[in-house]
Design an enzyme around this catalytic site. Sequence first.
Site, PDB file in Angstrom:
ATOM      1  N   ARG A  74       0.843  -1.209   0.000  1.00 17.26           N
ATOM      2  CA  ARG A  74       0.000   0.000   0.000  1.00 17.26           C
ATOM      3  C   ARG A  74       0.872   1.250   0.000  1.00 17.26           C
ATOM      4  NH1 ARG A  74      -4.162  -0.891   4.814  1.00 17.26           N
ATOM      5  NH2 ARG A  74      -5.010   1.112   4.108  1.00 17.26           N
ATOM      6  N   GLN A 105     -10.761   9.104   7.709  1.00 11.72           N
ATOM      7  CA  GLN A 105     -10.520   7.717   8.094  1.00 11.72           C
ATOM      8  C   GLN A 105      -9.324   7.150   7.332  1.00 11.72           C
ATOM      9  OE1 GLN A 105     -14.492   5.431   8.219  1.00 11.72           O
ATOM     10  NE2 GLN A 105     -14.993   7.306   7.108  1.00 11.72           N
ATOM     11  N   VAL A 107      -5.665   6.435   5.719  1.00  4.31           N
ATOM     12  CA  VAL A 107      -4.280   6.440   6.190  1.00  4.31           C
ATOM     13  C   VAL A 107      -3.334   6.929   5.088  1.00  4.31           C
ATOM     14  CG1 VAL A 107      -4.677   4.648   7.919  1.00  4.31           C
ATOM     15  CG2 VAL A 107      -3.976   3.982   5.597  1.00  4.31           C
ATOM     16  N   ASP A 108      -3.875   7.204   3.869  1.00  2.00           N
ATOM     17  CA  ASP A 108      -3.013   7.772   2.822  1.00  2.00           C
ATOM     18  C   ASP A 108      -2.733   9.238   3.164  1.00  2.00           C
ATOM     19  OD1 ASP A 108      -5.982   7.955   0.860  1.00  2.00           O
ATOM     20  OD2 ASP A 108      -4.868   9.705   1.574  1.00  2.00           O
ATOM     21  N   HIS A 134      -7.559   7.207  11.963  1.00  2.19           N
ATOM     22  CA  HIS A 134      -7.046   5.832  11.882  1.00  2.19           C
ATOM     23  C   HIS A 134      -5.542   5.771  11.615  1.00  2.19           C
ATOM     24  CE1 HIS A 134     -11.409   4.518  10.788  1.00  2.19           C
ATOM     25  NE2 HIS A 134     -11.267   4.772  12.050  1.00  2.19           N
ATOM     26  N   CYS A 142       6.656   1.290  17.498  1.00  3.02           N
ATOM     27  CA  CYS A 142       7.133   0.028  18.074  1.00  3.02           C
ATOM     28  C   CYS A 142       5.973  -0.695  18.743  1.00  3.02           C
ATOM     29  CB  CYS A 142       8.238   0.292  19.092  1.00  3.02           C
ATOM     30  SG  CYS A 142       8.765  -1.206  19.935  1.00  3.02           S
ATOM     31  N   CYS A 165      12.736  -1.823  16.307  1.00  2.00           N
ATOM     32  CA  CYS A 165      12.787  -0.580  17.085  1.00  2.00           C
ATOM     33  C   CYS A 165      14.218  -0.232  17.476  1.00  2.00           C
ATOM     34  CB  CYS A 165      11.938  -0.733  18.341  1.00  2.00           C
ATOM     35  SG  CYS A 165      12.040   0.668  19.457  1.00  2.00           S
ATOM     36  N   ALA A 249     -16.515  11.798  -6.164  1.00  8.95           N
ATOM     37  CA  ALA A 249     -15.955  12.934  -5.416  1.00  8.95           C
ATOM     38  C   ALA A 249     -15.186  13.875  -6.337  1.00  8.95           C
ATOM     39  CB  ALA A 249     -15.037  12.411  -4.310  1.00  8.95           C
TER      40      ALA A 249
HETATM   41  C1  BV8 Z   1     -12.715   0.222  18.266  1.00 10.99           C
HETATM   42  C2  BV8 Z   1      -6.835   1.747   9.396  1.00 10.99           C
HETATM   43  C3  BV8 Z   1     -12.918  -0.087  20.515  1.00 10.99           C
HETATM   44  C4  BV8 Z   1      -6.085   0.530   9.031  1.00 10.99           C
HETATM   45  C5  BV8 Z   1      -9.191   1.187   9.706  1.00 10.99           C
HETATM   46  C6  BV8 Z   1     -20.128  -0.195  16.765  1.00 10.99           C
HETATM   47  C7  BV8 Z   1     -20.926  -0.884  15.915  1.00 10.99           C
HETATM   48  C8  BV8 Z   1     -20.361  -1.928  15.130  1.00 10.99           C
HETATM   49  C9  BV8 Z   1     -19.003  -2.261  15.199  1.00 10.99           C
HETATM   50  C10 BV8 Z   1     -18.218  -1.560  16.049  1.00 10.99           C
HETATM   51  C11 BV8 Z   1     -18.774  -0.545  16.835  1.00 10.99           C
HETATM   52  N1  BV8 Z   1     -17.769  -0.028  17.546  1.00 10.99           N
HETATM   53  C12 BV8 Z   1     -16.611  -0.679  17.261  1.00 10.99           C
HETATM   54  C13 BV8 Z   1     -16.867  -1.626  16.351  1.00 10.99           C
HETATM   55  C14 BV8 Z   1     -15.883  -2.514  15.800  1.00 10.99           C
HETATM   56  C15 BV8 Z   1     -15.114  -1.914  14.613  1.00 10.99           C
HETATM   57  C16 BV8 Z   1     -16.027  -1.630  13.465  1.00 10.99           C
HETATM   58  O1  BV8 Z   1     -16.479  -0.523  13.253  1.00 10.99           O
HETATM   59  N2  BV8 Z   1     -16.265  -2.700  12.680  1.00 10.99           N
HETATM   60  C17 BV8 Z   1     -17.107  -2.549  11.467  1.00 10.99           C
HETATM   61  C18 BV8 Z   1     -16.414  -3.271  10.322  1.00 10.99           C
HETATM   62  C19 BV8 Z   1     -18.465  -3.124  11.715  1.00 10.99           C
HETATM   63  N3  BV8 Z   1     -14.408  -0.691  14.999  1.00 10.99           N
HETATM   64  C20 BV8 Z   1     -13.172  -0.836  15.535  1.00 10.99           C
HETATM   65  O2  BV8 Z   1     -12.622  -1.901  15.725  1.00 10.99           O
HETATM   66  C21 BV8 Z   1     -12.461   0.455  15.907  1.00 10.99           C
HETATM   67  N4  BV8 Z   1     -11.902   0.334  17.216  1.00 10.99           N
HETATM   68  O3  BV8 Z   1     -13.908   0.270  18.186  1.00 10.99           O
HETATM   69  O4  BV8 Z   1     -12.053   0.058  19.421  1.00 10.99           O
HETATM   70  C22 BV8 Z   1     -12.148  -0.329  21.672  1.00 10.99           C
HETATM   71  C23 BV8 Z   1     -12.679   0.146  22.807  1.00 10.99           C
HETATM   72  C24 BV8 Z   1     -12.001  -0.116  23.956  1.00 10.99           C
HETATM   73  C25 BV8 Z   1     -10.805  -0.832  23.932  1.00 10.99           C
HETATM   74  C26 BV8 Z   1     -10.282  -1.291  22.753  1.00 10.99           C
HETATM   75  C27 BV8 Z   1     -10.947  -1.045  21.593  1.00 10.99           C
HETATM   76  C28 BV8 Z   1     -11.264   0.721  14.965  1.00 10.99           C
HETATM   77  C29 BV8 Z   1     -11.734   0.876  13.558  1.00 10.99           C
HETATM   78  C30 BV8 Z   1     -10.557   1.357  12.676  1.00 10.99           C
HETATM   79  C31 BV8 Z   1      -9.979   0.230  11.845  1.00 10.99           C
HETATM   80  N5  BV8 Z   1      -8.965   0.748  10.934  1.00 10.99           N
HETATM   81  N6  BV8 Z   1      -8.214   1.689   8.918  1.00 10.99           N
HETATM   82  C32 BV8 Z   1      -5.828   0.418   7.555  1.00 10.99           C
HETATM   83  O5  BV8 Z   1      -6.293   1.267   6.796  1.00 10.99           O
HETATM   84  O6  BV8 Z   1      -5.109  -0.518   7.203  1.00 10.99           O
HETATM   85  S1  BV8 Z   1     -10.808   1.158   9.124  1.00 10.99           S
HETATM   86  C33 BV8 Z   1     -10.663   1.284   7.387  1.00 10.99           C
HETATM   87  O7  BV8 Z   1     -11.835   0.702   6.883  1.00 10.99           O
HETATM   88  C34 BV8 Z   1     -10.672   2.697   6.845  1.00 10.99           C
HETATM   89  O8  BV8 Z   1      -9.885   3.563   7.602  1.00 10.99           O
HETATM   90  C35 BV8 Z   1     -12.148   3.055   6.896  1.00 10.99           C
HETATM   91  O9  BV8 Z   1     -12.501   3.512   8.131  1.00 10.99           O
HETATM   92  C36 BV8 Z   1     -12.795   1.705   6.665  1.00 10.99           C
HETATM   93  C37 BV8 Z   1     -13.237   1.598   5.235  1.00 10.99           C
HETATM   94  O10 BV8 Z   1     -14.423   2.296   5.148  1.00 10.99           O
HETATM   95  P1  BV8 Z   1     -14.617   3.420   3.993  1.00 10.99           P
HETATM   96  O11 BV8 Z   1     -13.512   4.408   4.080  1.00 10.99           O
HETATM   97  O12 BV8 Z   1     -15.999   3.843   4.111  1.00 10.99           O
HETATM   98  O13 BV8 Z   1     -14.328   2.594   2.644  1.00 10.99           O
HETATM   99  P2  BV8 Z   1     -15.289   1.520   1.933  1.00 10.99           P
HETATM  100  O14 BV8 Z   1     -14.448   0.788   0.969  1.00 10.99           O
HETATM  101  O15 BV8 Z   1     -16.079   0.793   2.929  1.00 10.99           O
HETATM  102  O16 BV8 Z   1     -16.327   2.450   1.122  1.00 10.99           O
HETATM  103  C38 BV8 Z   1     -15.872   3.300   0.128  1.00 10.99           C
HETATM  104  C39 BV8 Z   1     -17.005   4.262  -0.161  1.00 10.99           C
HETATM  105  O17 BV8 Z   1     -16.560   5.140  -1.179  1.00 10.99           O
HETATM  106  C40 BV8 Z   1     -18.275   3.571  -0.677  1.00 10.99           C
HETATM  107  O18 BV8 Z   1     -19.411   4.198  -0.111  1.00 10.99           O
HETATM  108  C41 BV8 Z   1     -18.195   3.814  -2.180  1.00 10.99           C
HETATM  109  O19 BV8 Z   1     -19.480   3.906  -2.772  1.00 10.99           O
HETATM  110  C42 BV8 Z   1     -17.508   5.161  -2.214  1.00 10.99           C
HETATM  111  N7  BV8 Z   1     -16.809   5.505  -3.457  1.00 10.99           N
HETATM  112  C43 BV8 Z   1     -16.219   4.678  -4.351  1.00 10.99           C
HETATM  113  N8  BV8 Z   1     -15.664   5.423  -5.366  1.00 10.99           N
HETATM  114  C44 BV8 Z   1     -15.926   6.743  -5.079  1.00 10.99           C
HETATM  115  C45 BV8 Z   1     -16.639   6.788  -3.849  1.00 10.99           C
HETATM  116  N9  BV8 Z   1     -17.038   7.950  -3.273  1.00 10.99           N
HETATM  117  C46 BV8 Z   1     -16.750   9.112  -3.937  1.00 10.99           C
HETATM  118  N10 BV8 Z   1     -16.049   9.129  -5.123  1.00 10.99           N
HETATM  119  C47 BV8 Z   1     -15.636   7.978  -5.717  1.00 10.99           C
HETATM  120  N11 BV8 Z   1     -14.974   8.034  -6.874  1.00 10.99           N
HETATM  121 ZN    ZN Z   2      10.535  -0.224  21.033  1.00  9.97          ZN
END
Ligand code: BV8
Ligand code: ZN
Length: 258
Positions: A74, A105, A107-108, A134, A142, A165, A249
């Site tokens: 990536r 959200q 990371v780019d 994120h 580390c 590290c 977008a």
């Molecule tokens: C946590 C970094 C708690 C890494 C990422 C409540 C309800 C349900 C679940 C949960 C909840 N609370 C927590 C959860 C669990 C979980 C979660 O949300 N799970 C989901 C899958 C159900 N959340 C977590 O785990 C979070 N942490 O809650 O910790 C905690 C509390 C106490 C103690 C310990 C822990 C952490 C979540 C972060 C994860 N990391 N990224 C990496 O990138 O490698 S998330 C990653 O995926 C992205 O950052 C982003 O957030 C997500 C992807 O989503 P989108 O960006 O929306 O992308 P997607 O592909 O889905 O959609 C693209 C959209 O673009 C579409 O709508 C499409 O139509 C549109 N599109 C396409 N082309 C275009 C366009 N739009 C415009 N123009 C175009 N040309």
């Molecule tokens: Zn270290």
Amino acid sequence: MSAPPAAAIAAAKGALAKALRVVVLTGAGVSAESGIPTFRGPGGLWKQFRAEDLATPIAFGRDPRLVWEWYAWRREEVAQCRPNPAHLALARWMGSRPGVTLVSQNVDDLHERAAGEVARDAEAAARAAPIRLHGSLFHDRCARCDHRARGGAVDATSVATLPHCPACGGLMRPDVVWFGEMLPVRAVEAAFAAAGEAEACLVVGTTGAVYPAAGVAHTAKAAGAAVIIVDPGATELDAIADFRLQGKAGEVVPLLLG
Ligand code: BV8
Ligand code: ZN
């Protein structure tokens, strides 16, 4: 896909113009036209893995070499990409008026690069930089002592060749938030503070499926903000949209903010 009707864009433009404070939430879709695959869209899979399978501390514990191979791929992909007209329009707009908070959200680093390209000075570029919920693809930390460093090229041929590290010898990991991990507290506080006082909320390119990030739009809505969504597909936030602009977008955001 043709752009939304001019009247729809004009109405949304009006809601933004009269808002003193605006919060913007972006997701992978804002970078799609730069060539970065979204998570759930076509090309969202890396080899046969879903992001949710690799972006977790468990996956890193089980096979750090594989996870690093994915992030290294990536990094190379994103390094070859350029901000698109949506990133540039957002950065210009944020440089032209006060009261806008950008929350991403992603990371780019395309929002920052766009700000660097269009801002008249470093101060304006800083103002147009996003709150990163994120983390960042281009930073390491580390896994043992939290030492942080700018990320570089990664040799993922074996665990021994992975970045280690300089402080404690532990394994470095990408400085991103994985599923099941807490988000950076200051970023969450700043994002939700901005959402809580927003009069308009612009959502660009996110399914709104990941929490607490998607909560930024819900918090703004609850605070009385007009919610504007730009996305070619259906999102989980559509129910709270006051203005729904169906389109890409890179085509719609310049029309909306220009
Ligand atoms: C946590 C970094 C708690 C890494 C990422 C409540 C309800 C349900 C679940 C949960 C909840 N609370 C927590 C959860 C669990 C979980 C979660 O949300 N799970 C989901 C899958 C159900 N959340 C977590 O785990 C979070 N942490 O809650 O910790 C905690 C509390 C106490 C103690 C310990 C822990 C952490 C979540 C972060 C994860 N990391 N990224 C990496 O990138 O490698 S998330 C990653 O995926 C992205 O950052 C982003 O957030 C997500 C992807 O989503 P989108 O960006 O929306 O992308 P997607 O592909 O889905 O959609 C693209 C959209 O673009 C579409 O709508 C499409 O139509 C549109 N599109 C396409 N082309 C275009 C366009 N739009 C415009 N123009 C175009 N040309
Ligand atoms: Zn270290």
